[in-house]
Design a protein around this motif. Structure first.
Motif, short mmCIF file in Angstrom:
data_model
loop_
_atom_site.label_atom_id
_atom_site.label_comp_id
_atom_site.label_asym_id
_atom_site.label_seq_id
_atom_site.Cartn_x
_atom_site.Cartn_y
_atom_site.Cartn_z
N TYR A 13 0.85 -1.19 0.00
CA TYR A 13 0.00 0.00 0.00
C TYR A 13 0.88 1.24 0.00
CZ TYR A 13 0.56 -0.59 5.11
OH TYR A 13 1.05 -0.77 6.36
N VAL A 16 -1.21 5.93 2.64
CA VAL A 16 -2.31 5.69 3.58
C VAL A 16 -2.31 6.83 4.59
CG1 VAL A 16 -3.19 4.17 5.39
CG2 VAL A 16 -2.24 3.19 3.30
N LEU A 18 -4.55 8.04 7.90
CA LEU A 18 -5.58 7.77 8.89
C LEU A 18 -5.42 8.76 10.03
CD1 LEU A 18 -5.13 3.90 9.20
CD2 LEU A 18 -6.90 5.08 7.90
N TYR A 26 -12.69 2.90 16.51
CA TYR A 26 -12.52 2.73 15.07
C TYR A 26 -12.36 1.26 14.72
CZ TYR A 26 -11.62 7.71 15.19
OH TYR A 26 -11.73 9.05 15.39
N GLY A 27 -12.67 0.92 13.49
CA GLY A 27 -12.45 -0.41 12.96
C GLY A 27 -11.93 -0.30 11.55
N ILE A 28 -11.16 -1.29 11.15
CA ILE A 28 -10.68 -1.37 9.78
C ILE A 28 -11.34 -2.58 9.15
CG2 ILE A 28 -8.66 -1.65 8.30
CD1 ILE A 28 -7.02 -0.27 10.49
N GLY A 30 -12.33 -4.85 5.63
CA GLY A 30 -11.94 -5.16 4.26
C GLY A 30 -11.90 -6.65 4.04
N LYS A 36 -5.49 -5.21 6.09
CA LYS A 36 -5.89 -4.74 7.43
C LYS A 36 -4.83 -5.06 8.48
CE LYS A 36 -9.49 -7.36 7.32
NZ LYS A 36 -9.28 -8.00 6.01
N THR A 37 -4.40 -6.29 8.53
CA THR A 37 -3.40 -6.69 9.51
C THR A 37 -2.07 -6.00 9.25
OG1 THR A 37 -4.48 -8.81 9.88
CG2 THR A 37 -2.17 -8.66 10.52
N ILE A 39 -1.58 -3.05 7.99
CA ILE A 39 -1.68 -1.67 8.48
C ILE A 39 -1.54 -1.64 10.00
CG2 ILE A 39 -3.30 0.25 8.81
CD1 ILE A 39 -4.27 -0.29 5.93
N LEU A 40 -2.22 -2.53 10.70
CA LEU A 40 -2.12 -2.56 12.16
C LEU A 40 -0.71 -2.91 12.63
CD1 LEU A 40 -5.52 -4.23 13.07
CD2 LEU A 40 -4.89 -1.83 13.33
N GLN A 76 -1.45 -3.58 19.62
CA GLN A 76 -2.33 -4.38 18.78
C GLN A 76 -2.74 -5.60 19.59
OE1 GLN A 76 -0.50 -5.71 15.16
NE2 GLN A 76 -2.15 -7.09 14.69
#
Length: 84
Positions: A13, A16, A18, A26-28, A30, A36-37, A39-40, A76
């Motif tokens: 990616y 980004v 945020l 918040y939630g991600i 997709g 998603k993972t 990014i976290l 996380q």
């Protein structure tokens, strides 16, 4: 801000952006494999971004070790999948 992630020559990616504000949840969301993972893991310091900056409480943290990021209060919590 403008965070990117690469694995080898594969760009996962780029750019980004945020912003999370105090007092909100918040939630991600997709599809599987959407990142998603990744990014976290990038936000929590488990992988290093290839571009951009990550700030927490006014401090840039993208170069800090994950243990220091966790100790600052940003962590996380992965979903547990237990097998019997």
């Amino acid at each position: 801000t403008n965070v990117g992630l690469r694995f080898g020559d594969k760009e996962l990616y780029k750019d980004v952006n945020l912003k999370f504000t105090k007092g909100n949840c918040y939630g991600i969301i997709g599809a599987n494999g959407a990142g998603k993972t990744s990014i976290l893991r990038t936000i929590s310091g488990l992988v290093r971004p290839s571009a951009g900056k990550i700030e927490f409480l006014g401090q840039e943290i993208q170069k800090e070790p994950a243990r220091k990021i966790d100790a600052s209060g940003l962590s996380q919590v992965p979903e547990g999948r237990w097998r019997k």
